[in-house]
Design an enzyme around this catalytic site. Structure first.
Site, PDB file in Angstrom:
ATOM      1  N   GLY A  59       6.500   2.549   3.336  1.00  0.00           N
ATOM      2  CA  GLY A  59       7.954   2.299   3.490  1.00  0.00           C
ATOM      3  C   GLY A  59       8.418   1.342   2.380  1.00  0.00           C
ATOM      4  O   GLY A  59       9.487   0.753   2.349  1.00  0.00           O
ATOM      5  N   ARG A 109      16.777   8.841   4.533  1.00  0.00           N
ATOM      6  CA  ARG A 109      17.281   9.186   3.231  1.00  0.00           C
ATOM      7  C   ARG A 109      18.612   9.513   3.314  1.00  0.00           C
ATOM      8  O   ARG A 109      19.365   9.916   4.166  1.00  0.00           O
ATOM      9  CB  ARG A 109      16.721  10.624   2.869  1.00  0.00           C
ATOM     10  CG  ARG A 109      15.143  10.390   2.811  1.00  0.00           C
ATOM     11  CD  ARG A 109      14.516  11.840   2.340  1.00  0.00           C
ATOM     12  NE  ARG A 109      14.819  12.667   1.368  1.00  0.00           N
ATOM     13  CZ  ARG A 109      14.389  13.894   1.278  1.00  0.00           C
ATOM     14  NH1 ARG A 109      13.828  14.564   1.882  1.00  0.00           N
ATOM     15  NH2 ARG A 109      14.972  14.164  -0.071  1.00  0.00           N
ATOM     16  N   LYS A 153       0.966  -1.277  -0.020  1.00  0.00           N
ATOM     17  CA  LYS A 153       0.073   0.016  -0.018  1.00  0.00           C
ATOM     18  C   LYS A 153       0.934   1.293  -0.066  1.00  0.00           C
ATOM     19  O   LYS A 153       1.988   1.214   0.214  1.00  0.00           O
ATOM     20  CB  LYS A 153      -0.877  -0.146   1.477  1.00  0.00           C
ATOM     21  CG  LYS A 153      -2.175   0.730   1.286  1.00  0.00           C
ATOM     22  CD  LYS A 153      -2.709   0.493   2.434  1.00  0.00           C
ATOM     23  CE  LYS A 153      -4.063   1.309   2.626  1.00  0.00           C
ATOM     24  NZ  LYS A 153      -3.874   2.712   3.026  1.00  0.00           N
ATOM     25  N   THR A 181       9.495   2.041  -0.954  1.00  0.00           N
ATOM     26  CA  THR A 181      10.752   2.538  -1.511  1.00  0.00           C
ATOM     27  C   THR A 181      12.082   2.308  -0.493  1.00  0.00           C
ATOM     28  O   THR A 181      13.132   1.740  -1.045  1.00  0.00           O
ATOM     29  CB  THR A 181      10.718   3.965  -1.924  1.00  0.00           C
ATOM     30  OG1 THR A 181       9.706   3.966  -2.903  1.00  0.00           O
ATOM     31  CG2 THR A 181      11.898   4.436  -2.789  1.00  0.00           C
ATOM     32  N   ASP A 222       6.969   3.281  -9.901  1.00  0.00           N
ATOM     33  CA  ASP A 222       5.889   4.058  -9.409  1.00  0.00           C
ATOM     34  C   ASP A 222       5.839   5.405  -9.846  1.00  0.00           C
ATOM     35  O   ASP A 222       6.912   6.189 -10.013  1.00  0.00           O
ATOM     36  CB  ASP A 222       6.282   4.023  -7.871  1.00  0.00           C
ATOM     37  CG  ASP A 222       5.148   4.809  -7.110  1.00  0.00           C
ATOM     38  OD1 ASP A 222       4.448   5.411  -7.684  1.00  0.00           O
ATOM     39  OD2 ASP A 222       5.408   5.022  -5.868  1.00  0.00           O
ATOM     40  N   CYS A 268       2.067   6.392  22.730  1.00  0.00           N
ATOM     41  CA  CYS A 268       2.917   5.165  22.359  1.00  0.00           C
ATOM     42  C   CYS A 268       2.495   3.718  22.682  1.00  0.00           C
ATOM     43  O   CYS A 268       2.460   2.716  21.872  1.00  0.00           O
ATOM     44  CB  CYS A 268       4.494   5.449  22.708  1.00  0.00           C
ATOM     45  SG  CYS A 268       5.170   6.986  22.779  1.00  0.00           S
ATOM     46  N   GLY A 290       2.618   4.443   1.272  1.00  0.00           N
ATOM     47  CA  GLY A 290       3.016   5.108   2.582  1.00  0.00           C
ATOM     48  C   GLY A 290       3.561   4.094   3.533  1.00  0.00           C
ATOM     49  O   GLY A 290       3.604   4.350   4.782  1.00  0.00           O
ATOM     50  N   GLU A 348      -1.533  -2.265  10.864  1.00  0.00           N
ATOM     51  CA  GLU A 348      -2.689  -1.671  10.949  1.00  0.00           C
ATOM     52  C   GLU A 348      -3.673  -2.627   9.968  1.00  0.00           C
ATOM     53  O   GLU A 348      -3.310  -3.028   9.031  1.00  0.00           O
ATOM     54  CB  GLU A 348      -2.813  -0.232  10.302  1.00  0.00           C
ATOM     55  CG  GLU A 348      -1.861   0.632  11.311  1.00  0.00           C
ATOM     56  CD  GLU A 348      -1.768   2.148  10.684  1.00  0.00           C
ATOM     57  OE1 GLU A 348      -2.593   2.476   9.798  1.00  0.00           O
ATOM     58  OE2 GLU A 348      -1.183   2.962  11.287  1.00  0.00           O
TER      59      GLU A 348
END
EC number: 3.6.-.-
Length: 340
Positions: A38, A320, A34, A40, A63, A286, A36, A245
């Protein structure tokens, strides 16, 4: 095929991607999930680890968002380019909606449409576009052709979000439909079209209708051949990326069922963005989130007990740049141990 680790006397699947790194016959590795979650970051990290054990690795983003350039902090385009700091890891970003005219042209850069002024406009393009997905299929076939000629040892695909991920499996059928349509046109109007095109300077690259058909046929052959490889578990595997989730778990289950129906191997799931609050932490959010994540993690482990399930932590900084990606990639092969 996957290695196992013995924990508390029970045989459990190793919670790493080591089995993928160890499987030297693999040529195609798809990373999907899906938006968002992670994907990439995971595909870049996997490519970095593969570069340590393979001669040459190519990382391709299909993508449209093209995040590879952002992840490595280096501009990539439709030609394969070495990633800075590596001698055997290259990357490229392709536009899955590239123009069909560009694909059919044999490098001729004339901007004039030979059919313009005859009231035909972009007839060939319109004809091809009338079959859903043909543009994407041909673009994908062209990339595969290029990739095959470059002879990389292993290719990692950072795929588009789930809805688009498995489209490539339908491409041979799509191209066959386009070919049938063009063949019909050619048999009915071929001589007339060729003479008109001849008078107007031919199609881009000086091709006639028959050559155009041959080009499409060769692309179809390429894509059919590669599709056969995609269904061979010795050559291809699919890594699912998700977060703990409900929606992401639901998408992952749907994707795994679809992959299974197509006969594509998948035996690894990377679960990103997991929270590991310290014991006695007073952070209510948390702890509540961790409780929810634990529930879905348990479901993942129950549903996919024969999968390598890799648990990746939520980090305080974005992943990054080469150094952070390398650090993150280590956790794909050495399980993350949360601080007590």
């Amino acid at each position: 095929m996957s290695s196992t680790a013995v924990v508390h006397g029970d045989d459990l699947m190793e919670p790493t991607l080591q089995s993928i790194l160890s499987q030297k016959t693999l040529r195609w590795i798809f990373v999907g999930g899906k938006g968002g979650v992670g994907k990439t970051t995971t595909s870049c990290s996997l490519a970095i680890q593969l570069a340590k054990v393979r001669k040459s690795v190519l990382l391709i983003s299909t993508d449209p968002a093209h995040n590879l350039s952002d992840a490595f902090g280096q501009k990539f385009g439709k030609e394969a380019r070495l990633v800075d700091g590596y001698s055997n890891l290259s990357a490229m970003e392709i536009d899955p909606n590239g123009s069909i005219q560009d694909l059919l042209a044999s490098g001729d850069s004339q901007g004039d449409d030979p059919l313009a002024g005859l009231g035909m406009g972009n007839m060939m393009q319109d004809l091809a576009f009338s079959i859903p997905g043909v543009d994407e299929a041909m673009s994908f076939a062209e990339v595969l052709k290029q990739v095959k000629s470059l002879s990389y040892e292993v290719i990692v695909f950072d795929t588009a979000p789930t809805g688009h991920t498995l489209r490539f499996l339908q491409f041979p059928t799509v191209l066959e439909k386009a070919l049938a349509k063009l063949s019909q046109l050619s048999s009915q109007f071929g001589p007339m079209l060729n003479s008109i095109l001849g008078a107007r300077g031919g199609l881009p690259g000086g091709q006639n209708i028959d050559e155009l058909l041959q080009k499409m046929e060769s692309l179809r052959e390429t894509i059919s051949e590669v599709n056969t490889q995609f269904k061979n578990p010795d050559m291809t595997t699919f890594v699912c990326v998700c977060i703990a989730e409900f929606l992401s778990l639901y998408e992952t289950e749907r994707m795994i069922q679809e992959l299974t129906s197509y006969g594509i191997d998948t035996h690894a799931i990377v679960v990103n963005q997991l929270l590991f609050p310290k014991e006695g932490s007073g952070c209510e959010q948390c702890n509540a989130r961790r409780k929810m994540q634990k529930k879905y993690l348990e479901q993942i482990e129950e549903l996919y007990e024969d999968f390598n399930v890799v648990r990746m932590p939520l980090l305080v900084e974005e992943v990054r740049g080469k150094e952070k990606l390398e650090k993150f990639s280590e956790m794909l092969v050495h399980p993350y141990v949360p601080p007590q």
